[in-house]
Motif scaffolding. Sequence first.
Motif, mmCIF file in Angstrom:
data_model
loop_
_atom_site.group_PDB
_atom_site.id
_atom_site.type_symbol
_atom_site.label_atom_id
_atom_site.label_comp_id
_atom_site.label_asym_id
_atom_site.label_seq_id
_atom_site.Cartn_x
_atom_site.Cartn_y
_atom_site.Cartn_z
ATOM 1 N N ASN A 18 0.605 -1.219 0.286
ATOM 2 C CA ASN A 18 -0.447 0.175 -0.467
ATOM 3 C C ASN A 18 1.056 0.876 -0.253
ATOM 4 O OD1 ASN A 18 -2.359 -1.110 0.498
ATOM 5 N ND2 ASN A 18 -1.303 -2.339 2.016
ATOM 6 N N VAL A 19 0.765 2.168 -1.547
ATOM 7 C CA VAL A 19 1.496 3.600 -1.440
ATOM 8 C C VAL A 19 0.690 4.379 -1.431
ATOM 9 C CG1 VAL A 19 3.485 4.705 -2.377
ATOM 10 C CG2 VAL A 19 3.142 1.836 -2.352
ATOM 11 N N ALA A 48 4.115 7.702 -9.294
ATOM 12 C CA ALA A 48 2.067 7.036 -8.802
ATOM 13 C C ALA A 48 1.903 6.081 -9.733
ATOM 14 C CB ALA A 48 1.115 7.846 -8.755
ATOM 15 N N CYS A 51 3.568 3.154 -9.883
ATOM 16 C CA CYS A 51 3.312 2.467 -8.662
ATOM 17 C C CYS A 51 2.503 1.713 -9.211
ATOM 18 C CB CYS A 51 3.241 3.249 -7.114
ATOM 19 S SG CYS A 51 4.723 3.603 -6.627
ATOM 20 N N ARG A 52 1.170 2.371 -9.706
ATOM 21 C CA ARG A 52 -0.140 1.177 -9.879
ATOM 22 C C ARG A 52 0.257 -0.019 -11.388
ATOM 23 N NH1 ARG A 52 -1.664 7.534 -11.163
ATOM 24 N NH2 ARG A 52 -2.736 7.559 -8.303
ATOM 25 N N TYR A 56 1.038 -2.355 -6.980
ATOM 26 C CA TYR A 56 0.445 -1.925 -6.425
ATOM 27 C C TYR A 56 -0.770 -0.854 -5.803
ATOM 28 C CZ TYR A 56 5.873 -1.869 -6.486
ATOM 29 O OH TYR A 56 6.875 -2.759 -6.307
ATOM 30 N N THR A 58 -2.163 2.024 -4.931
ATOM 31 C CA THR A 58 -1.618 3.420 -4.879
ATOM 32 C C THR A 58 -2.903 4.518 -4.490
ATOM 33 O OG1 THR A 58 0.813 2.842 -5.980
ATOM 34 C CG2 THR A 58 -0.285 4.912 -5.764
ATOM 35 N N TYR A 60 -2.800 8.794 -4.521
ATOM 36 C CA TYR A 60 -1.934 9.994 -5.279
ATOM 37 C C TYR A 60 -3.492 10.882 -4.507
ATOM 38 C CZ TYR A 60 0.666 13.773 -7.273
ATOM 39 O OH TYR A 60 1.401 14.813 -7.659
#
Length: 251
Positions: A18-19, A48, A51-52, A56, A58, A60
């Motif tokens: 989780n980011v 972002a 990460c997607r 992840y 994510t 933003y």
Amino acid sequence: MGDLNQTAPKLPVPGKRNVLITSALPYVNNVPHLGNIIGCVLSADVFARYCRLRGYNTIYICGTDEYGTTTETKAMEENCTPQEICDKYHALHKEVYDWFDISFDKFGRTSTPEQTEVCQAIFKKPWENNWLSEKPMQQDGDRLVCVLCNLKPATMRGIKSHAMVLAASNNDHTKVELVEPPKSATVGERVTFPGFTGEPDDVLNPKKKVWETLQVDLHSDANLVACYKDIPLTTCAGICKVSSISNGSIR
């Protein structure tokens, strides 16, 4: 573009990475330009998207910072209320970021009820547990200071700065004091260095690194006198000094 008006909350997922990503909140006192995009939201947007792509979970988030003196002064400049300034420039910021396809999951405002509730909760916890203390702060409105006034103007926190106040710091930079001329010095007079003649440039060329080159030789001596290569900064009323920092660097 992320859906800025989505209502379903995006929550952490157990077992997944989780980011949470955010970027500096822009003030609502101007229209964002390319420098704001590059120096603020673009790098976070790239991360972002990365990460997607990696799968992840994510989110933003960002938003306009609608509190502070800059909002009030801009409202006075445009002869309207702070709320009207916030509404106007939030819409302009959102329009610009939409055009650049910045992939916010949420672009909000610091003035929303949700934001206010969270901020107040953060403040109330240390307050209710007596973790806060009050200390007096010295106001500098009536003090004379030395100012470097031929730097190229720069915008900081939404306000254009045309000069830089000189201050001394100790070796570990835990203490800072202003360089002060004598109380009888004339406001606006030019500080001189005995033995140096000539006229200063109207505006220093930042590419030539003039200030960076000179600054290394600015210091306070053992007698608290502000010096350039051991030559005191001098006014018509006498030399400039600091309060207690001896052998400190000045910048």
